[in-house]
Scaffold this motif. Structure first.
Motif, mmCIF file in Angstrom:
data_model
loop_
_atom_site.group_PDB
_atom_site.id
_atom_site.type_symbol
_atom_site.label_atom_id
_atom_site.label_comp_id
_atom_site.label_asym_id
_atom_site.label_seq_id
_atom_site.Cartn_x
_atom_site.Cartn_y
_atom_site.Cartn_z
ATOM 1 N N ILE A 8 0.841 -1.188 0.000
ATOM 2 C CA ILE A 8 0.000 0.000 0.000
ATOM 3 C C ILE A 8 0.883 1.247 0.000
ATOM 4 O O ILE A 8 1.800 1.362 0.806
ATOM 5 N N LEU A 9 0.601 2.167 -0.919
ATOM 6 C CA LEU A 9 1.292 3.446 -1.014
ATOM 7 C C LEU A 9 0.263 4.553 -0.871
ATOM 8 O O LEU A 9 -0.931 4.328 -1.054
ATOM 9 N N GLU A 10 0.732 5.754 -0.579
ATOM 10 C CA GLU A 10 -0.175 6.890 -0.475
ATOM 11 C C GLU A 10 0.211 7.945 -1.501
ATOM 12 O O GLU A 10 1.379 8.279 -1.641
ATOM 13 N N CYS A 11 -0.767 8.446 -2.220
ATOM 14 C CA CYS A 11 -0.543 9.528 -3.176
ATOM 15 C C CYS A 11 -0.348 10.821 -2.399
ATOM 16 O O CYS A 11 -1.164 11.161 -1.543
ATOM 17 N N SER A 31 -4.915 9.495 -1.449
ATOM 18 C CA SER A 31 -5.567 8.198 -1.655
ATOM 19 C C SER A 31 -4.599 7.078 -1.323
ATOM 20 O O SER A 31 -3.401 7.180 -1.583
ATOM 21 N N GLU A 32 -5.128 5.997 -0.764
ATOM 22 C CA GLU A 32 -4.320 4.807 -0.541
ATOM 23 C C GLU A 32 -4.379 3.963 -1.808
ATOM 24 O O GLU A 32 -5.456 3.674 -2.331
ATOM 25 N N LEU A 33 -3.193 3.604 -2.300
ATOM 26 C CA LEU A 33 -3.083 2.858 -3.542
ATOM 27 C C LEU A 33 -2.384 1.535 -3.289
ATOM 28 O O LEU A 33 -1.482 1.443 -2.459
ATOM 29 N N GLU A 34 -2.792 0.508 -4.003
ATOM 30 C CA GLU A 34 -2.224 -0.821 -3.853
ATOM 31 C C GLU A 34 -1.482 -1.209 -5.122
ATOM 32 O O GLU A 34 -1.950 -0.936 -6.229
ATOM 33 N N ILE A 35 -0.331 -1.852 -4.964
ATOM 34 C CA ILE A 35 0.397 -2.405 -6.100
ATOM 35 C C ILE A 35 -0.305 -3.713 -6.461
ATOM 36 O O ILE A 35 -0.281 -4.672 -5.681
ATOM 37 N N VAL A 36 -0.965 -3.750 -7.620
ATOM 38 C CA VAL A 36 -1.731 -4.942 -8.010
ATOM 39 C C VAL A 36 -1.010 -5.787 -9.054
ATOM 40 O O VAL A 36 -1.436 -6.907 -9.340
ATOM 41 N N ALA A 37 0.070 -5.275 -9.624
ATOM 42 C CA ALA A 37 0.866 -6.046 -10.575
ATOM 43 C C ALA A 37 2.282 -5.479 -10.607
ATOM 44 O O ALA A 37 2.495 -4.304 -10.354
ATOM 45 N N LEU A 38 3.219 -6.355 -10.916
ATOM 46 C CA LEU A 38 4.617 -5.962 -11.065
ATOM 47 C C LEU A 38 5.054 -6.267 -12.492
ATOM 48 O O LEU A 38 4.579 -7.224 -13.094
ATOM 49 N N PRO A 94 4.827 -4.805 -15.838
ATOM 50 C CA PRO A 94 4.950 -3.435 -15.350
ATOM 51 C C PRO A 94 4.160 -3.223 -14.060
ATOM 52 O O PRO A 94 3.190 -3.937 -13.777
ATOM 53 N N THR A 95 4.558 -2.222 -13.303
ATOM 54 C CA THR A 95 3.886 -1.902 -12.052
ATOM 55 C C THR A 95 2.537 -1.256 -12.351
ATOM 56 O O THR A 95 2.442 -0.353 -13.165
ATOM 57 N N VAL A 96 1.494 -1.755 -11.670
ATOM 58 C CA VAL A 96 0.144 -1.223 -11.850
ATOM 59 C C VAL A 96 -0.404 -0.819 -10.490
ATOM 60 O O VAL A 96 -0.365 -1.609 -9.546
ATOM 61 N N LEU A 97 -0.914 0.415 -10.405
ATOM 62 C CA LEU A 97 -1.525 0.924 -9.180
ATOM 63 C C LEU A 97 -3.042 0.890 -9.302
ATOM 64 O O LEU A 97 -3.588 1.134 -10.377
ATOM 65 N N ALA A 98 -3.725 0.604 -8.197
ATOM 66 C CA ALA A 98 -5.185 0.656 -8.138
ATOM 67 C C ALA A 98 -5.573 1.168 -6.763
ATOM 68 O O ALA A 98 -4.760 1.180 -5.837
ATOM 69 N N HIS A 99 -6.819 1.584 -6.610
ATOM 70 C CA HIS A 99 -7.299 2.017 -5.301
ATOM 71 C C HIS A 99 -7.219 0.847 -4.334
ATOM 72 O O HIS A 99 -7.610 -0.274 -4.672
#
Length: 60
Positions: free
Chosen positions: A28-31, A36-43, A45-50
């Motif tokens: 979990i990262l924060e913008c 907003s709290e964002l989650e790394i859903v793929a590596l 390529p890196t993909v961010l989602a809510h």
């Protein structure tokens, strides 16, 4: 030691979010723009989602 970072656009506000090369799946990262709290859903390529909202399970 130098840590490499990349920037990915926030899905909410399009502000660049800095992502280090040591990021993990489901982290979990924060913008910094919209908080907003964002989650790394793929590596790769890196993909961010809510990030999902934290819910109580009430022992179920």
């Amino acid at each position: 030691m130098t840590t490499t970072t990349t920037a990915q656009a926030c899905p909410e506000c399009e502000e660049p979010v800095q992502i280090s090369e040591s990021v993990r799946l489901n982290e979990i990262l924060e913008c910094v723009g919209c908080r907003s709290e964002l989650e790394i859903v793929a590596l790769s390529p890196t993909v961010l989602a809510h990030a999902p909202e934290v819910e109580e399970d009430w022992g179920e």
